[in-house]
Design an enzyme around this catalytic site. Structure first.
Site, PDB file in Angstrom:
ATOM      1  N   HIS A   1      27.228 -55.523  86.663  1.00 39.52           N
ATOM      2  CA  HIS A   1      28.689 -55.582  86.802  1.00 39.52           C
ATOM      3  C   HIS A   1      29.125 -56.084  88.178  1.00 39.52           C
ATOM      4  O   HIS A   1      30.106 -56.814  88.286  1.00 39.52           O
ATOM      5  CB  HIS A   1      29.297 -54.203  86.491  1.00 39.52           C
ATOM      6  CG  HIS A   1      29.211 -53.857  85.045  1.00 39.52           C
ATOM      7  ND1 HIS A   1      28.565 -52.738  84.572  1.00 39.52           N
ATOM      8  CD2 HIS A   1      29.671 -54.512  83.947  1.00 39.52           C
ATOM      9  CE1 HIS A   1      28.634 -52.717  83.252  1.00 39.52           C
ATOM     10  NE2 HIS A   1      29.294 -53.768  82.846  1.00 39.52           N
TER      11      HIS A   1
ATOM     12  N   ASP B   1      32.506 -60.992  79.769  1.00 36.83           N
ATOM     13  CA  ASP B   1      31.504 -59.918  79.777  1.00 36.83           C
ATOM     14  C   ASP B   1      31.143 -59.625  78.324  1.00 36.83           C
ATOM     15  O   ASP B   1      31.553 -58.619  77.751  1.00 36.83           O
ATOM     16  CB  ASP B   1      32.115 -58.694  80.469  1.00 36.83           C
ATOM     17  CG  ASP B   1      31.111 -57.562  80.622  1.00 36.83           C
ATOM     18  OD1 ASP B   1      29.920 -57.779  80.312  1.00 36.83           O
ATOM     19  OD2 ASP B   1      31.519 -56.470  81.056  1.00 36.83           O
ATOM     20  N   SER B   2      30.359 -60.518  77.752  1.00 43.13           N
ATOM     21  CA  SER B   2      30.133 -60.459  76.305  1.00 43.13           C
ATOM     22  C   SER B   2      28.782 -59.861  75.953  1.00 43.13           C
ATOM     23  O   SER B   2      27.928 -59.666  76.811  1.00 43.13           O
ATOM     24  CB  SER B   2      30.195 -61.877  75.736  1.00 43.13           C
ATOM     25  OG  SER B   2      29.064 -62.603  76.151  1.00 43.13           O
TER      26      SER B   2
END
Ligand code: AG3
Length: 285
Positions: free
Chosen positions: A64, A157-158
């Site tokens: 992240h 953000d898949s």
């Protein structure tokens, strides 16, 4: 010794991972997929969607932080940010660390992921309570095609690009992402591993180069995603993404200004792996 094990069935990588399970925290069917959260002694809580590990509490910050902070530090004034996917909230949490960010629009197809994260992944889902955060439950490609809003940064953000996430990487969708960006906007997406998904990485780089002035690639080592040498594809309408334009003033565990610069592929590797048209993987004998 635990006896319960979780076998990851990754449809996009030629390898399986097996986790020791201490406890099943949540197992349910959302409207779109099977959602499992289990606790591992080493990794803490692990979020699994349709059999594929999406994050672990122990190492999610590598992913992240790197998905979000590179573009957020390369862009001179990132005020409006769009996150496509990312229902667990990890990317949202990182984006909101920046005071420069005034508004974050999250577009997540599956509200069930957000709900489960709020309930069971408290260290991930902190950002949903922030007044700058707005959530819309719809398909990323539909939002991109229809919105009149403009953004400084689009973050994808898949899940793996098979199934529902595949269309996010279509030419149309990437062109829509460019359209919703302001003239100095940037785009970044998680694009799988250099070991197992080189053809996919090359394809995304080519597509991005058609729509943006600059397309580039950086990596971070991830313990829990098949292939591990994980890529992030970044594209930009004006500013060079390798440059750190704003000092890093936020709290991070992995990202830093020198990490930013070194994460990009050196020219030789970029040439050999991405720009060359040769065989991407050796054939078995
Ligand atoms: N999205 C990237 C998941 C890739 C997982 N692939 C795999 N395990 N083979 C993660 C979403 C976290 N916000």
């Amino acid at each position: 010794m635990t006896e319960l094990r979780f076998l990851e069935t990754d449809p996009f990588a030629p390898i399986h991972y097996v986790y020791d399970v201490e406890e099943i925290v949540c197992s349910r069917r959302t409207e779109h997929q099977q959602l499992l959260i289990f606790k591992s002694g080493h990794f803490g809580r692990v979020l699994v969607l349709d059999g594929v590990v999406q994050l672990t509490e122990r190492d999610e910050h590598f992913y992240h932080e790197m998905l979000t902070h590179v573009a957020l530090h390369a862009h001179p004034h990132p005020a409006d940010v769009l996150i496509i996917g990312g229902g667990d909230g990890g990317s949202l949490r990182e984006v909101l660390k920046h005071k420069a960010v005034k508004r974050v629009q999250m577009v997540e197809l599956d509200r069930g992921v957000i709900e489960a994260s709020k309930e069971f992944l408290p260290t991930l889902s902190t950002g949903f309570a922030d007044p700058r955060a707005h959530v819309l439950e719809t398909k990323g490609e539909d939002f991109l095609a229809g919105t009149g809003d403009k953004f400084d940064l689009v973050i994808m953000d898949s899940t793996d690009p098979v199934g529902p996430a595949a269309t996010l990487f279509s030419d149309e969708c990437l062109a829509s992402a460019a359209r919703v960006l302001r003239d100095d906007g940037m785009f970044v997406a998680q694009t799988e591993s250099l070991h197992f998904h080189l053809d996919f990485v090359r394809e995304v780089q080519k597509k991005l180069a058609r729509v943006f002035k600059l397309a580039d690639l950086y990596t971070a080592p991830l313990a829990t995603y098949g292939g591990n040498w994980w890529t992030f594809s970044i594209a930009s309408k004006a500013h060079e993404p390798r440059e750190v334009r704003r000092p890093c003033e936020i709290d991070t565990k992995y990202y830093a200004e020198d990490v930013h610069r070194q994460a990009f592929l050196p020219p030789t590797l970029r040439r050999r792996l991405v720009d060359s048209h040769g065989e991407s993987r050796p054939k078995p004998h």
